[in-house]
Write a protein that holds these residues in place. Structure first.
Motif, PDB file in Angstrom:
ATOM      1  N   ARG A 182      74.284  39.596  57.024  1.00  0.00           N
ATOM      2  CA  ARG A 182      75.419  40.361  56.527  1.00  0.00           C
ATOM      3  C   ARG A 182      75.002  41.869  56.810  1.00  0.00           C
ATOM      4  O   ARG A 182      75.584  42.923  57.098  1.00  0.00           O
ATOM      5  N   LEU A 183      73.499  42.115  56.243  1.00  0.00           N
ATOM      6  CA  LEU A 183      73.195  43.486  56.377  1.00  0.00           C
ATOM      7  C   LEU A 183      72.494  43.856  57.682  1.00  0.00           C
ATOM      8  O   LEU A 183      72.785  45.017  58.083  1.00  0.00           O
ATOM      9  N   HIS A 184      72.133  42.967  58.484  1.00  0.00           N
ATOM     10  CA  HIS A 184      71.430  43.242  60.086  1.00  0.00           C
ATOM     11  C   HIS A 184      71.916  42.132  60.853  1.00  0.00           C
ATOM     12  O   HIS A 184      71.351  41.142  61.282  1.00  0.00           O
ATOM     13  N   PRO A 185      73.470  42.082  61.290  1.00  0.00           N
ATOM     14  CA  PRO A 185      74.134  41.214  62.102  1.00  0.00           C
ATOM     15  C   PRO A 185      73.254  41.151  63.459  1.00  0.00           C
ATOM     16  O   PRO A 185      73.645  40.179  63.943  1.00  0.00           O
ATOM     17  N   ASN A 186      72.711  42.155  64.183  1.00  0.00           N
ATOM     18  CA  ASN A 186      72.055  41.859  65.116  1.00  0.00           C
ATOM     19  C   ASN A 186      70.652  41.687  65.369  1.00  0.00           C
ATOM     20  O   ASN A 186      70.080  41.740  66.574  1.00  0.00           O
ATOM     21  N   GLU A 187      69.727  41.397  64.311  1.00  0.00           N
ATOM     22  CA  GLU A 187      68.569  41.002  64.177  1.00  0.00           C
ATOM     23  C   GLU A 187      68.416  39.731  63.937  1.00  0.00           C
ATOM     24  O   GLU A 187      69.324  38.900  63.510  1.00  0.00           O
ATOM     25  N   ARG A 188      67.478  39.209  65.075  1.00  0.00           N
ATOM     26  CA  ARG A 188      67.249  37.677  65.021  1.00  0.00           C
ATOM     27  C   ARG A 188      65.784  37.497  64.357  1.00  0.00           C
ATOM     28  O   ARG A 188      64.995  38.116  64.224  1.00  0.00           O
TER      29      ARG A 188
END
Length: 222
Positions: A182-188
């Motif tokens: 939710r806070l960092h949607p583009n980080e795996r």
């Protein structure tokens, strides 16, 4: 030639002793042998068998089909090695780790349910803040019902994992991952991706490993 005399008498001063005359000794055909200890009796032999206590014998297995990727470590002093036959374990010791597609899919179900709940909660709260003349009451009630359904879906997904004996730690990781996305949607989270479908199998009680019939890399069934 004299007449033979047959004479037997108790010897005074020597308890349990009698004396025979030579004629009596020969007439009665008495023979002496060396006194020896009696031979031991034959041992008592009773047929029987040994069995494990069925109340303490547990066959530990995976609840799902999957691949065995790791075996727990033994409690060996001064060394670190895999568990094997004869090793002692304590309750809640890690016995094995299984990679299971089913577990991974259910974790994903919980993750998606949490994400949807968070989104619908945000929508519902924004709609509540709007003036009732801007949106119809029906739209607000539909948003509320959607949010309530999301709460139930999250609870059901979490209960399903717990019923499969997935640890509370693993469930907490799913919840934390939903918040991270939710806070960092583009980080795996590559580290979590490696263990996402893993299922830890723990010892249900203190005991000894009596059998191990699988090896790492082998597919196992419930």
């Amino acid at each position: 030639q004299g007449v033979p005399t047959y004479h037997v008498e108790i010897v005074r001063g020597q308890p349990d002793t009698i004396r025979f005359s030579p004629e009596s000794y020969e007439k009665l055909q008495i023979h002496t042998i060396e006194v020896k200890p009696a031979p031991p009796p034959e041992p008592l032999r009773l047929p029987g068998s040994l069995q494990f206590d069925p109340d303490r014998l547990i066959k530990v297995h995976s609840r799902f089909t999957g691949e065995l990727i790791r075996i727990g470590d033994a409690r060996a002093e001064g060394s670190r090695r895999r568990l094997r036959y004869g090793d002692q374990v304590q309750q809640n010791d890690l016995l094995a780790v299984v990679w299971s597609k089913t577990v991974g899919e259910q974790k994903t179900t919980l993750l998606n349910a949490i994400s949807k709940r968070n989104l619908d909660k945000k929508i519902f709260e924004r709609l509540k803040e709007l003036d009732r003349t801007v949106i119809p009451e029906r739209t607000l009630r539909e948003a509320e019902r959607e949010y309530d359904a999301d709460l139930i879906a999250v609870q059901n997904a979490e209960w399903m994992l717990r019923s499969w004996d997935v640890s509370g730690h693993d469930i907490a990781e799913v919840i934390d991952e939903a918040e991270r996305l939710r806070l960092h949607p583009n980080e795996r989270n590559q580290q979590l991706e490696k263990t996402w479908a893993e299922l830890d199998i723990y010892s249900p009680l203190d005991g000894i490993v009596l059998e191990q019939n699988v090896t790492i890399g082998e597919m196992i069934d419930p």
